[in-house]
Design an enzyme around this catalytic site. Structure first.
Site, PDB file in Angstrom:
ATOM      1  N   TYR A 148       0.871  -1.183   0.000  1.00 24.96           N
ATOM      2  CA  TYR A 148       0.000   0.000   0.000  1.00 24.96           C
ATOM      3  C   TYR A 148       0.900   1.221   0.000  1.00 24.96           C
ATOM      4  CZ  TYR A 148      -3.100   3.639   1.796  1.00 24.96           C
ATOM      5  OH  TYR A 148      -3.802   4.803   1.946  1.00 24.96           O
ATOM      6  N   GLU A 194      -3.184   7.729  -3.913  1.00 20.86           N
ATOM      7  CA  GLU A 194      -3.229   6.455  -3.200  1.00 20.86           C
ATOM      8  C   GLU A 194      -3.091   5.311  -4.195  1.00 20.86           C
ATOM      9  OE1 GLU A 194      -5.848   4.816   0.481  1.00 20.86           O
ATOM     10  OE2 GLU A 194      -6.963   5.152  -1.362  1.00 20.86           O
TER      11      GLU A 194
END
Lengths: 306, 402
Positions: free
Chosen positions: B122, B210
């Protein structure tokens, strides 16, 4: 005393020849604020007519400080130029021994503010309030020092300090103190942007050390964790009573409530968490802004101040 | 402003971040052509909406509301599967954890070459309001719900901050790669990706980037398999291209209209419409309505520069909402003068044919004059001097109590 500005503070207005600058400069002069001049690049040498006097316009802040000895610079410059105006004021004040910058402008790009705040932080003698805020006011015996857009007439000199993220909600808090017969020492609107200058803790620290202030009203809103950090600081450092309110209990997550900073994201920054932090820190909580006056009376009574 | 994954990947490519080849599609035919043109037997067929959780979302038929398919992101191993998935996605309603139960209609599809995955990570860049600079956050727990990771195992999330003026420090980027357990060319890949992304963040005035998941391929390449990018609206003046990337169909029409009139409006689920000056006071007004047992129908800040026109627009927007059974106007006059608001409210009510109870609370600049204007008009309007009293009144009126 009061905090950061007092009745005699000399105020320079960056953007004084613009519509907002002239309009609010006029209102400030009407409130007996000592407006000493303004700055608009390229318009140096001109004058602006205020109700009680005519004030000079300078090309740069540095020149304005040299000529007027101003200790406050108030910024009404459009958003795209505002961060540069803050940096210019910070450099000028740092060179001349320090001062207060108040930036009213709304809608400044956040990355511009990161740079501007970084610069201000390098200038130990310079404080920035805002941006996207109503400004700061110290009511005096007749009028007072009003560096901002708040309506002067709702205030009166007194012993309650007010600090808030929101504009009109600050006025509401002022009206609440007035409704129970209390005036204000200084009211500071720190603004609702995610990256700004002065925060809650700076204000609380200054109020704690200000002999005129006996109690503080603190108004937060959803988003970020500034309220929680302030509550933590209060528990350790504050001896004066505080009344707290947080706006946004009904706001749904992920939706921005007007202010760029007022958003609950990732389940963080809710009003419930902030109220809880306030309560844990011994802050007197008002769940309804119309209750601030009554809660303040209770806090003052508990402290033997009424 | 948010953009779609396929647009984010165009920006990534320009910035030098590794992505798989992919094609933006609007139709099933587009998707089949995309499959033919991509030199990959396995492709990902991905719904494009401005919300996360697409992979675990569900697709429903717009008309019947019947479930069409589980999962808004599918791996297709053949041309037939591409056709099947595209058919199940385009024009359907995708409901994810982030869309709410009403979901979002999928108008755009992205068909992307498949990728061997050795590990999922992530990665996110965002403005840290406390540190007052850009925060880079990464975790080895990619592909998961990152909020859950943050809550259960906060130590699995690693953080570095860029310098507000000088940008990303290479030492910090290398340290991040170490924390993620990367070595060899994967480590170099990550460092150069972090450099590219922090540069892009500043150049494009992003408010968030993101990537979930960021993957390490079998050959050790670091590839952005996802791209969620949003921009700072305040900076749009220096990025004319933002307008071209904006997908209005992803935004609430009424919120755009409000914005165009200098209003800040957010629709909520209650029955009491609110018209307030100032964001904080608007939120507080909603809170007080709730305290008195009512439910706010909206957040609406008319701002400091409100005019008769913008107030009329605001009234119109509130009344368009079928759930609205009463309106609370709460004005603390500073720059705004209460008598101007009073005259605007009367005019708007007459023009729009107001059918629901109206309570007005004025304080501050010209509040006496404002009340006088309202007291002498033909409109059935209730006035109050405090917010609490006004909120209680409108809640009672919508219940049919005086």
């Amino acid at each position: 005393m009061s905090i950061w500005i007092h009745e005699e503070s000399k105020v320079l207005i960056q953007g004084i020849t613009g519509k907002q600058g002239t309009f609010h400069g006029t209102k400030m002069d009407e409130y007996n604020t000592n407006v000493v001049g303004g700055v608009t690049p390229g318009k140096g040498g001109q004058f602006v007519e205020l109700p009680n006097k005519k004030v000079p316009v300078f090309n740069t802040v540095s020149e304005g400080l040299d000529e007027t000895g101003a200790d406050v610079s108030l910024i009404y410059v459009p958003a795209r130029f505002a961060a540069a105006a803050i940096i210019e004021a910070a450099d000028a004040f740092q060179e001349k021994g320090g001062g207060l910058i108040v930036c009213i402008t709304e809608g400044i790009p956040i990355l511009d503010m990161i740079k501007a705040v970084a610069r201000v932080d390098q200038c130990p003698e310079v404080r920035l309030i805002g941006p996207n805020c109503p400004g700061i006011i110290t009511p005096g015996d007749v009028g007072g020092c009003k560096a901002g857009i708040m309506p002067g007439f709702i205030h009166a000199k007194g012993r309650i300090g007010i600090v808030s993220k929101s504009g009109t909600l600050t006025y509401e808090a002022v009206a609440q103190t007035m409704s129970v017969g209390e005036g204000q020492s200084t009211c500071v609107g720190i603004g609702g942007d995610p990256v700004n200058g002065t925060g809650f803790i700076d204000c609380l620290d200054a109020f704690e050390n200000d002999p005129q202030t006996v109690a503080v009203v603190m108004i937060g809103e959803i988003g970020g964790s500034a309220e929680e950090e302030a509550a933590d600081w209060v528990a350790k450092n504050m001896t004066k009573p505080i009344v707290g309110f947080v706006a946004g209990s009904t706001a749904p997550p992920g939706k921005r409530m007007g202010h760029a900073g007022a958003i609950i994201s990732g389940g963080k920054g809710t009003a419930a968490e902030k109220f809880k932090a306030f309560e844990n820190a011994g802050i007197y909580v008002a769940r309804d802004p119309s209750e601030i006056g009554n809660v303040l009376v209770r806090a003052l009574k508990d402290a033997g101040l009424r | 402003m948010n953009i779609h994954e396929y647009q984010g990947k165009i920006l990534f490519k320009q910035a030098g971040v590794k992505v798989q080849d992919g094609v933006h599609c609007k139709t099933i035919d587009d998707a089949l052509n995309a499959y033919d043109s991509l030199d990959s037997k396995v492709v990902a067929v991905k719904s494009q909406i401005h919300a996360g959780g697409r992979g675990k979302g569900s697709l429903y038929d717009q008309e019947t509301d019947n479930l069409v398919m589980e999962g808004g992101v599918k791996i297709a191993f053949s041309r037939d599967e591409v056709e099947q998935y595209a058919r199940n996605i385009i024009g359907r309603k995708l409901v994810t954890k982030q869309t709410g139960s009403s979901g979002k209609i999928v108008n755009n599809l992205y068909v992307e070459a498949g990728c061997s995955i050795a590990h999922e990570y992530y990665l996110a860049l965002l403005v840290d309001r406390e540190a007052k600079t850009i925060l880079i956050m990464a975790s080895t727990e990619g592909g998961m719900d990152i909020e859950e990771v943050a809550e259960k195992t906060p130590e699995a999330i690693h953080k570095i901050w860029t310098h507000p003026v000088d940008g990303l420090n290479e030492k910090d980027a290398l340290e991040m790669a170490d924390k993620l357990g990367l070595d060899g060319h994967s480590k170099q890949d990550l460092v150069s990706m972090l450099e590219s992304l922090s540069r892009m963040f500043i150049e494009k005035d992003c408010s968030m980037i993101e990537i979930n998941p960021l993957v390490k391929s079998d050959s050790g390449d670091m590839i952005a398999l996802d791209a969620k990018v949003s921009f700072d609206d305040n900076a749009s003046f220096r990025h004319p291209w933002m307008e071209e990337m904006r997908d209005y169909s992803e935004e609430e029409e009424v919120e755009i209209r409000a914005h165009d009139h200098g209003l800040s409006y957010v629709k909520l689920d209650g029955n009491i419409g609110c018209l307030v000056n100032g964001a904080g006071l608007a939120m507080a007004s909603m809170d007080v309505i709730k305290l008195y047992g009512g439910e706010p129908a909206n957040f609406l800040d008319i701002g400091g520069g409100a005019t008769k026109e913008s107030i009329t627009t605001a009234f119109g927007i509130i009344l368009e909402d079928e759930n609205v059974e009463g309106i609370l106007v709460n004005i603390f006059g500073g720059i705004i003068q209460c008598d101007m608001v009073a005259r605007s409210v009367i005019e708007a009510s007459n023009e729009l044919g107001l059918q629901v109870p109206l309570v007005v609370r004025f304080s501050g600049t010209n509040h006496v004059e404002g009340k006088e204007v309202l007291d002498h008009c033909d409109l059935d309007v209730h006035t109050s001097s405090t917010l609490a009293e006004a909120a209680e009144k409108i809640v009672n009126l919508t219940r049919g109590e005086e």
